[in-house]
Write an enzyme that holds these catalytic residues in place. Structure first.
Site, PDB file in Angstrom:
ATOM      1  N   ASP A 155       0.856  -1.185   0.000  1.00 50.25           N
ATOM      2  CA  ASP A 155       0.000   0.000   0.000  1.00 50.25           C
ATOM      3  C   ASP A 155       0.896   1.240   0.000  1.00 50.25           C
ATOM      4  OD1 ASP A 155       0.824  -0.580   2.668  1.00 50.25           O
ATOM      5  OD2 ASP A 155      -0.701   0.768   3.446  1.00 50.25           O
ATOM      6  N   HIS A 463       2.418  -8.942  -2.805  1.00 48.12           N
ATOM      7  CA  HIS A 463       1.306  -7.987  -2.844  1.00 48.12           C
ATOM      8  C   HIS A 463       1.852  -6.559  -2.923  1.00 48.12           C
ATOM      9  CE1 HIS A 463      -2.723  -6.478  -1.860  1.00 48.12           C
ATOM     10  NE2 HIS A 463      -2.140  -5.640  -1.032  1.00 48.12           N
ATOM     11  N   ASP A 511       2.366 -17.642  -3.279  1.00 47.74           N
ATOM     12  CA  ASP A 511       2.997 -16.542  -4.025  1.00 47.74           C
ATOM     13  C   ASP A 511       1.999 -15.951  -5.010  1.00 47.74           C
ATOM     14  OD1 ASP A 511       4.821 -14.729  -4.953  1.00 47.74           O
ATOM     15  OD2 ASP A 511       5.732 -16.139  -6.372  1.00 47.74           O
ATOM     16  N   GLU A 520       2.803 -10.173   1.332  1.00 46.72           N
ATOM     17  CA  GLU A 520       3.082  -8.763   1.100  1.00 46.72           C
ATOM     18  C   GLU A 520       4.600  -8.525   1.216  1.00 46.72           C
ATOM     19  OE1 GLU A 520       0.201  -6.149   2.802  1.00 46.72           O
ATOM     20  OE2 GLU A 520       1.174  -4.360   2.012  1.00 46.72           O
TER      21      GLU A 520
HETATM   22  O1  9MR Z   1       2.944  -6.215   9.675  1.00 42.79           O
HETATM   23  C1  9MR Z   1       1.680  -5.962  10.234  1.00 42.79           C
HETATM   24  C2  9MR Z   1       1.261  -7.151  11.065  1.00 42.79           C
HETATM   25  O2  9MR Z   1       2.134  -7.320  12.154  1.00 42.79           O
HETATM   26  C3  9MR Z   1      -0.173  -6.977  11.547  1.00 42.79           C
HETATM   27  O3  9MR Z   1      -0.592  -8.164  12.193  1.00 42.79           O
HETATM   28  C4  9MR Z   1      -1.088  -6.651  10.371  1.00 42.79           C
HETATM   29  C5  9MR Z   1      -2.545  -6.415  10.780  1.00 42.79           C
HETATM   30  O4  9MR Z   1      -2.679  -5.290  11.570  1.00 42.79           O
HETATM   31  O5  9MR Z   1      -0.616  -5.513   9.675  1.00 42.79           O
HETATM   32  C6  9MR Z   1       0.675  -5.657   9.148  1.00 42.79           C
HETATM   33  O6  9MR Z   1       1.045  -4.450   8.574  1.00 42.79           O
HETATM   34  C7  9MR Z   1       0.463  -4.057   7.344  1.00 42.79           C
HETATM   35  C8  9MR Z   1      -0.075  -2.645   7.561  1.00 42.79           C
HETATM   36  O7  9MR Z   1      -1.190  -2.692   8.413  1.00 42.79           O
HETATM   37  C9  9MR Z   1      -0.429  -1.917   6.275  1.00 42.79           C
HETATM   38  N1  9MR Z   1       0.657  -1.984   5.316  1.00 42.79           N
HETATM   39  C10 9MR Z   1       1.068  -3.343   5.032  1.00 42.79           C
HETATM   40  C11 9MR Z   1       1.562  -4.034   6.289  1.00 42.79           C
HETATM   41  C12 9MR Z   1       2.114  -5.416   5.982  1.00 42.79           C
HETATM   42  O8  9MR Z   1       1.131  -6.344   5.665  1.00 42.79           O
END
Ligand code: 9MR
Length: 541
Positions: A155, A463, A511, A520
C-alpha cells in the site's frame, strides 16, 4: 515422494552445510553430494528427525559440512530425490546484502525513481501533494508537510511505528556490521560523501521528523482516505491523503530513532544530528506527558491500523537510545527503573514494530553488562529452538501458529544470535545465523526462496500496487532482494483462505499478489533481511 530442501543460494565454505530430507522412511538413509561435473564429492548417512510440527512432514537431516570443495551446481541426493542446485563458496551474500538495501529507493515517496538507477522500475514521483496534508476530522484542524519517506509495503500509506523500527534496524546494522559505510546502493545521493545507507535512511528520518505536530507529539500515520485497487501506481493515486491522530507509540518511535540517528549522523552532518536530538528530546517529553494515546485497532480504512495499547516497551527503547546518545542521568534512570530492563524480552519472536523492548536491549547490550548477559541467554534459547527444528528455524511459536510477517520473525531471532556473536565471538552463534538463513533461501517445506531474484525458485508476486506484474504484464515484479512476508497461520485474505485452510504453518503461504496476509512486502521485513544478509556477507572471505 521424497524431497530435499536446500539453501538455493548456497552454503559458505566456512559455515554449516545442511539440507532437510522429507521421506516416508524412519531409518537412516545414505546420501551423496555431487558436483556440477556429476562427480560424487561426499557421501554419508541421514539423521532421522521425525515429524516436523511446522510442516507435518517426516524429516531427516543431511549434513555435508565436511565438504571442502567450492563451486556452483552442487546437488544432494537421497531416497531417490535430488535437491535443487546450489553453490559452496568462500563468499556468497554480497549481492543479497546490496539488493535487500537497494529495495528502499524503489519504495520512496515524493521523488522520481530514475530509470537509469533502477532499470525497469523508473516512475514519476508519487504523492507530491503530501507536502500539504490535512488532519482527518478526528486528528486535528491543521495541515502538515509530510512529503517523502518510504511507502510502507504494497500500500502507499506511511506509518511512523513501522518506519521507526525499520530505521532503527538499518541504523543498528550500520553501527554494528562491517562494510555498510562503503556500500554503494546506486541512489541519487551516491557519491555525496555520506554513506549511501545513511542517505537512504535519511529519506525516511526526514519524513518521521515532519510527522511531529506542534507540541512534540507525532502523528501515528498518514494514508489514503479509502483503499485503492491493485494495480495503482503511486503517481496515479487519486485518493485524498489524511493525517491520522497522534499517538504515544509514534512519538516514542521518533524519540528512539532520532536519538539513535543523532549519534550516527554526528560524524557526517553535525547540524542535522543536533536537529535530530532536539526532536528526540521534545518527543520523549511529549510522550511522558501523554502516556496513553493509543492507536486504535479499528482504524483500518485506507491503511493498516498498526494498533498498540502497551507502550511500556517503546518508553524503554526510546530511553535506551537517548541514554546511549547523551549519557544523561534522566535517561539512565528511565532505563534502570523500567520493568522491561530486567524482564525476559526474548519470547517466541524477539521484536517487531509493536514489541520494541528487545530493540532497546540489543542496543544496550554492547555497553551494559546486564543487557549483554540477557542477550546471550536469549540467543542460547533461540539456538536450542533451532537445534530442535528439522528445518533449523529458530522460531517455534506456541501451537506452531506462525504470525503475519513470519519471515521477519525468523530473521529477527537470528539478529539476537548475531548480536550474541558480536558480544562473545563464539562460532555457535555465527553458525546459527548462517544456518537460520537457509530457511529463508529455500530450505523450507515449500522449497521456495522468500527473496525475489535469489535462489532458483523464488517469490515474485508479492502484494504490491505497483510491482503488479501478475495483474498487468507491463508492470515489473518486485525488485531483486524483496522479502515476502511468509507463512501466516492467520490466513486473513480470501486467496489464502480458499487455497490454504487447514494446512500446517509452513504451508500457509502462497505466491499470489492478492494474498496480502501471506505475501506482502514491507519496509520492516526487508530491514530484518538486510541485517542478517549484512551479517552473512561479512562472514564471507
Ligand atoms: O505487519 C503488520 C502485522 O504485524 C499486523 O498483524 C497486520 C494487521 O494489523 O498488519 C501488518 O502491517 C500491514 C499494515 O497494516 C499496512 N501496510 C502493510 C503491512 C504489511 O502487511
Amino acid at each position: 515422494m521424497a524431497n530435499i530442501a536446500v539453501n538455493q543460494v548456497g552454503y559458505l565454505l566456512s559455515g554449516p552445510k545442511r539440507a532437510t530430507l522429507v521421506t516416508d522412511a524412519d531409518a537412516a538413509l545414505s546420501w551423496q553430494l555431487t558436483d556440477d561435473g556429476n562427480r560424487i564429492v561426499a557421501t554419508g548417512t541421514t539423521v532421522p528427525r521425525g515429524i516436523d510440527a511446522s510442516s507435518g512432514q517426516n524429516t531427516h537431516t543431511i549434513d555435508f559440512g565436511t565438504c571442502e570443495q567450492t563451486g556452483a551446481g552442487f546437488t544432494v541426493t537421497a531416497d531417490g530425490a535430488t535437491s535443487r542446485p546450489f553453490a559452496i563458496a568462500g563468499d556468497l551474500y554480497g549481492r543479497l546484502r546490496a539488493d535487500a538495501l537497494k529495495f528502499y529507493y524503489c519504495q520512496r515517496s515524493g521523488i522520481e525513481i530514475r530509470e537509469d538507477l533502477r532499470p525497469g522500475y523508473g516512475r514519476p514521483a508519487g504523492h507530491p501533494g503530501d507536502s500539504d496534508v490535512p488532519c482527518a476530522p478526528d486528528a486535528g484542524d491543521y495541515r502538515l508537510d509530510v512529503r517523502g519517506g518510504w511507502y510502507d509495503a504494497g500500500d502507499q500509506g506511511k506509518y511512523v511505528v513501522n518506519g521507526g523500527i525499520t530505521v532503527w534496524q538499518l541504523l543498528h546494522a550500520f553501527e554494528h556490521r562491517r562494510g555498510l559505510d562503503t556500500l554503494v546502493l546506486d541512489i541519487p545521493e551516491s557519491g555525496d560523501g555520506t554513506p549511501d545507507l545513511l542517505d537512504e535512511v535519511r529519506w525516511e528520518l526526514d519524513f518521521l521528523l515532519r510527522m511531529q505536530a506542534p507540541g512534540g507529539l507525532v502523528h501515528h500515520k498518514m494514508h489514503d482516505r479509502e483503499w485503492t485497487p491493485l494495480p495503482t501506481l503511486p503517481h496515479l493515486d487519486k485518493q485524498p491523503r489524511e493525517l491520522r491522530p497522534v499517538s504515544t507509540a509514534a512519538t516514542l518511535n521518533l524519540a528512539a530513532v532520532a536519538a539513535q540517528g543523532a549519534r550516527i549522523f554526528s560524524r557526517y552532518d553535525v547540524s542535522y544530528a543536533e536537529r535530530l536530538l532536539a526532536a528526540a528530546r521534545t518527543a520523549y517529553a511529549a510522550a511522558g506527558a501523554n502516556p496513553i494515546r493509543y492507536a486504535p485497532v479499528e482504524d483500518t480504512v485506507g491503511g493498516g491500523p498498526y494498533n498498540d495499547d502497551d507502550v511500556s516497551d517503546e518508553f524503554y527503547w526510546a530511553a535506551a537510545e537517548l541514554f546511549l546518545t547523551t549519557g544523561e542521568q534522566q535517561y539512565a534512570d528511565a532505563v534502570l527503573t523500567s520493568p522491561l530492563h530486567t524482564a525476559d524480552v526474548f519470547g517466541p519472536y524477539a521484536f517487531d514494530w509493536a514489541a520494541t523492548a528487545a530493540a532497546g536491549r540489543l542496543a544496550l547490550a554492547y555497553t551494559d553488562e546486564r543487557a549483554r548477559a540477557s542477550v546471550i541467554a536469549g540467543a542460547d534459547r533461540y539456538l536450542a529452538v533451532q537445534r530442535a527444528h528439522p528445518y533449523a528455524v529458530a522460531y517455534a511459536p506456541p501451537g506452531d501458529r506462525w504470525e503475519w510477517g513470519s519471515s521477519s520473525m525468523v530473521l529477527n531471532n537470528l539478529v539476537v544470535l548475531g548480536v550474541a556473536y558480536d558480544l562473545t565471538g563464539e562460532d555457535r552463534y555465527r553458525d546459527g545465523v548462517l544456518e537460520g538463513l537457509d530457511y529463508i533461501l529455500g530450505r523450507n517445506a515449500l522449497n521456495l526462496s522468500f527473496v525475489t531474484g535469489h535462489g532458483t525458485d523464488y517469490a515474485k508476486n508479492q502484494h504490491s500496487r505497483w510491482y503488479a506484474h501478475q495483474l498487468d504484464p507491463a508492470l515489473p515484479h518486485p525488485p531483486d532482494g524483496t522479502l515476502a512476508g511468509g507463512p501466516n497461520s492467520g490466513l486473513q485474505d480470501e486467496v489464502a483462505q480458499a487455497r490454504l485452510a487447514g494446512r500446517p504453518a509452513q504451508f500457509c503461504y502462497i505466491d499470489d499478489i492478492n494474498s496480502w496476509s501471506t505475501n506482502e512486502l514491507a519496509i520492516n521485513w526487508n530491514a530484518a533481511l538486510a541485517w542478517v544478509a549484512g551479517f552473512a556477507a561479512d562472514c564471507g572471505r
